[in-house]
Design a protein around this motif. Structure first.
Motif, mmCIF file in Angstrom:
data_model
loop_
_atom_site.group_PDB
_atom_site.id
_atom_site.type_symbol
_atom_site.label_atom_id
_atom_site.label_comp_id
_atom_site.label_asym_id
_atom_site.label_seq_id
_atom_site.Cartn_x
_atom_site.Cartn_y
_atom_site.Cartn_z
ATOM 1 N N ALA A 98 3.199 1.170 21.142
ATOM 2 C CA ALA A 98 2.002 0.190 21.161
ATOM 3 C C ALA A 98 0.887 0.923 20.518
ATOM 4 C CB ALA A 98 1.734 0.025 22.769
ATOM 5 N N GLN A 99 0.615 2.233 20.789
ATOM 6 C CA GLN A 99 -0.512 2.909 20.260
ATOM 7 C C GLN A 99 -0.505 2.725 18.725
ATOM 8 O OE1 GLN A 99 -3.267 3.908 22.031
ATOM 9 N NE2 GLN A 99 -4.148 4.570 20.160
ATOM 10 N N ILE A 100 0.725 3.021 17.897
ATOM 11 C CA ILE A 100 0.806 3.048 16.584
ATOM 12 C C ILE A 100 0.729 1.696 16.093
ATOM 13 C CG2 ILE A 100 2.608 3.125 14.785
ATOM 14 C CD1 ILE A 100 3.695 5.627 16.136
ATOM 15 N N ARG A 101 0.906 0.590 16.814
ATOM 16 C CA ARG A 101 0.635 -0.905 16.574
ATOM 17 C C ARG A 101 -0.609 -1.215 16.479
ATOM 18 N NH1 ARG A 101 4.417 -4.851 17.047
ATOM 19 N NH2 ARG A 101 5.806 -3.605 18.020
ATOM 20 N N LEU A 102 -1.363 -0.680 17.288
ATOM 21 C CA LEU A 102 -2.803 -1.033 17.551
ATOM 22 C C LEU A 102 -3.659 -0.189 16.620
ATOM 23 C CD1 LEU A 102 -5.332 -2.038 19.152
ATOM 24 C CD2 LEU A 102 -5.207 -0.047 20.460
ATOM 25 N N GLU A 103 -3.291 0.914 16.322
ATOM 26 C CA GLU A 103 -3.959 1.610 15.042
ATOM 27 C C GLU A 103 -3.810 1.368 13.906
ATOM 28 O OE1 GLU A 103 -3.040 5.812 15.651
ATOM 29 O OE2 GLU A 103 -4.013 6.121 17.677
ATOM 30 N N SER A 104 -2.465 0.948 13.603
ATOM 31 C CA SER A 104 -1.909 0.188 12.276
ATOM 32 C C SER A 104 -2.878 -1.148 11.951
ATOM 33 C CB SER A 104 -0.667 0.031 12.111
ATOM 34 O OG SER A 104 0.057 1.303 12.251
ATOM 35 N N LEU A 105 -2.873 -1.976 13.105
ATOM 36 C CA LEU A 105 -3.759 -2.931 12.955
ATOM 37 C C LEU A 105 -5.141 -3.048 12.665
ATOM 38 C CD1 LEU A 105 -3.290 -6.168 13.006
ATOM 39 C CD2 LEU A 105 -3.991 -5.975 15.503
ATOM 40 N N GLN A 106 -5.784 -1.849 13.385
ATOM 41 C CA GLN A 106 -7.235 -1.606 13.014
ATOM 42 C C GLN A 106 -7.221 -0.957 11.601
ATOM 43 O OE1 GLN A 106 -8.384 1.390 15.624
ATOM 44 N NE2 GLN A 106 -10.532 1.371 15.150
ATOM 45 N N TRP A 107 -6.567 -0.094 11.076
ATOM 46 C CA TRP A 107 -6.400 0.325 9.833
ATOM 47 C C TRP A 107 -6.394 -0.971 8.823
ATOM 48 C CZ3 TRP A 107 -5.604 4.936 6.710
ATOM 49 C CH2 TRP A 107 -5.902 6.095 7.260
ATOM 50 N N GLY A 108 -5.379 -2.001 9.022
ATOM 51 C CA GLY A 108 -5.297 -2.982 8.358
ATOM 52 C C GLY A 108 -6.475 -3.855 8.020
ATOM 53 N N ILE A 109 -7.262 -3.995 9.054
ATOM 54 C CA ILE A 109 -8.501 -4.682 9.039
ATOM 55 C C ILE A 109 -9.502 -3.897 8.282
ATOM 56 C CG2 ILE A 109 -10.467 -5.783 10.376
ATOM 57 C CD1 ILE A 109 -7.852 -7.252 10.477
ATOM 58 N N TYR A 110 -9.546 -2.508 8.626
ATOM 59 C CA TYR A 110 -10.660 -1.761 7.915
ATOM 60 C C TYR A 110 -10.379 -1.662 6.517
ATOM 61 C CZ TYR A 110 -12.519 0.329 12.056
ATOM 62 O OH TYR A 110 -12.838 0.791 13.545
ATOM 63 N N PRO A 139 -4.449 -7.810 5.276
ATOM 64 C CA PRO A 139 -4.604 -7.167 6.527
ATOM 65 C C PRO A 139 -3.206 -7.033 7.171
ATOM 66 C CG PRO A 139 -6.171 -8.879 6.438
ATOM 67 C CD PRO A 139 -5.377 -8.840 5.312
ATOM 68 N N LEU A 140 -2.232 -8.025 7.157
ATOM 69 C CA LEU A 140 -0.877 -7.821 7.564
ATOM 70 C C LEU A 140 -0.074 -7.089 7.185
ATOM 71 C CD1 LEU A 140 -0.342 -11.600 8.809
ATOM 72 C CD2 LEU A 140 -0.488 -9.655 10.246
ATOM 73 N N LEU A 141 -0.139 -6.999 5.597
ATOM 74 C CA LEU A 141 0.774 -6.064 4.909
ATOM 75 C C LEU A 141 0.277 -4.709 5.149
ATOM 76 C CD1 LEU A 141 0.592 -8.107 1.401
ATOM 77 C CD2 LEU A 141 2.500 -7.685 2.817
ATOM 78 N N ILE A 142 -1.133 -4.372 5.083
ATOM 79 C CA ILE A 142 -1.333 -2.821 5.443
ATOM 80 C C ILE A 142 -0.879 -2.630 6.719
ATOM 81 C CG2 ILE A 142 -3.276 -1.281 5.515
ATOM 82 C CD1 ILE A 142 -4.717 -3.263 3.278
ATOM 83 N N PHE A 143 -0.965 -3.498 7.584
ATOM 84 C CA PHE A 143 -0.698 -3.213 8.990
ATOM 85 C C PHE A 143 0.836 -3.034 9.113
ATOM 86 C CE2 PHE A 143 1.515 -5.532 12.637
ATOM 87 C CZ PHE A 143 1.292 -4.638 13.431
ATOM 88 N N LEU A 144 1.565 -3.746 8.461
ATOM 89 C CA LEU A 144 3.062 -3.643 8.422
ATOM 90 C C LEU A 144 3.443 -2.340 7.898
ATOM 91 C CD1 LEU A 144 4.711 -7.131 7.801
ATOM 92 C CD2 LEU A 144 4.605 -5.611 9.938
ATOM 93 N N LEU A 145 2.776 -1.890 6.522
ATOM 94 C CA LEU A 145 3.167 -0.744 5.813
ATOM 95 C C LEU A 145 2.908 0.445 6.694
ATOM 96 C CD1 LEU A 145 1.978 -1.635 2.357
ATOM 97 C CD2 LEU A 145 4.283 -1.469 2.877
#
Length: 166
Positions: A98-110, A139-145
């Motif tokens: 859950a923490q990795i998912r949240l941080e990855s989503l944040q990175w994707g937006i940034y 955003p979704l591609l960066i999040f998934l990567l």
């Protein structure tokens, strides 16, 4: 851990299949000059008519029918596939995931808005429109990567590094 607002793990393979099909169709369209293997379109009747804004050549009028061509359908399928893969539960869903998912989503937006800001400063004309089109997916591609990098690849690299140091 009880996860809220995530799809079942059974949806994940369907999302990957959608993404692969869409990427192949998009590559086909790019290399064949927008001649998609299935040149298709859909007309969906809407339950309402809305005569909206008419600004000379730019029209925003809904006539009671929704016309979707191949490119729009491909874009919608790509968004659906990315959302399904990104927001489906893993088999083991714990606080770390859950923490990795949240941080990855944040990175994707940034990262998306950093790239977008650079493109606003450096790109003009038709190329900018193409970049804005791809900005829907970044955003979704960066999040998934980043999510899968941290979840699958980074631990293996770290374990290999520790083994070599020992």
């Amino acid at each position: 851990m009880k996860t809220k607002n995530l799809l079942s793990n059974a949806w994940r393979p369907f999302g990957w299949v959608l993404i692969i099909i869409v990427i192949l169709m998009h590559l086909w369209g790019v290399f064949m000059g927008e001649q998609y293997p299935l040149n298709f379109g859909i007309e969906i009747p809407l339950p309402f008519n809305f005569g909206g804004f008419d600004l000379s050549e730019n029209h925003f009028i809904i006539q009671g029918k929704l016309h979707l061509q191949a490119l729009e359908i491909i874009s919608l399928l790509m968004i659906a596939g990315l959302m399904i893969v990104g927001f489906s539960r893993l088999k083991i869903e714990d606080e770390r995931v859950a923490q990795i998912r949240l941080e990855s989503l944040q990175w994707g937006i940034y990262a998306n808005y950093l790239i977008l800001a650079l493109c606003i400063l450096l790109v003009y004309g038709g190329a900018f429109f193409m970049i804005m089109t791809y900005a829907m997916f970044t955003p979704l591609l960066i999040f998934l990567l980043r999510f899968y990098w941290l979840l699958l690849i980074a631990p293996a690299i770290e374990a290999n590094r520790e083994r070599n140091l020992a």
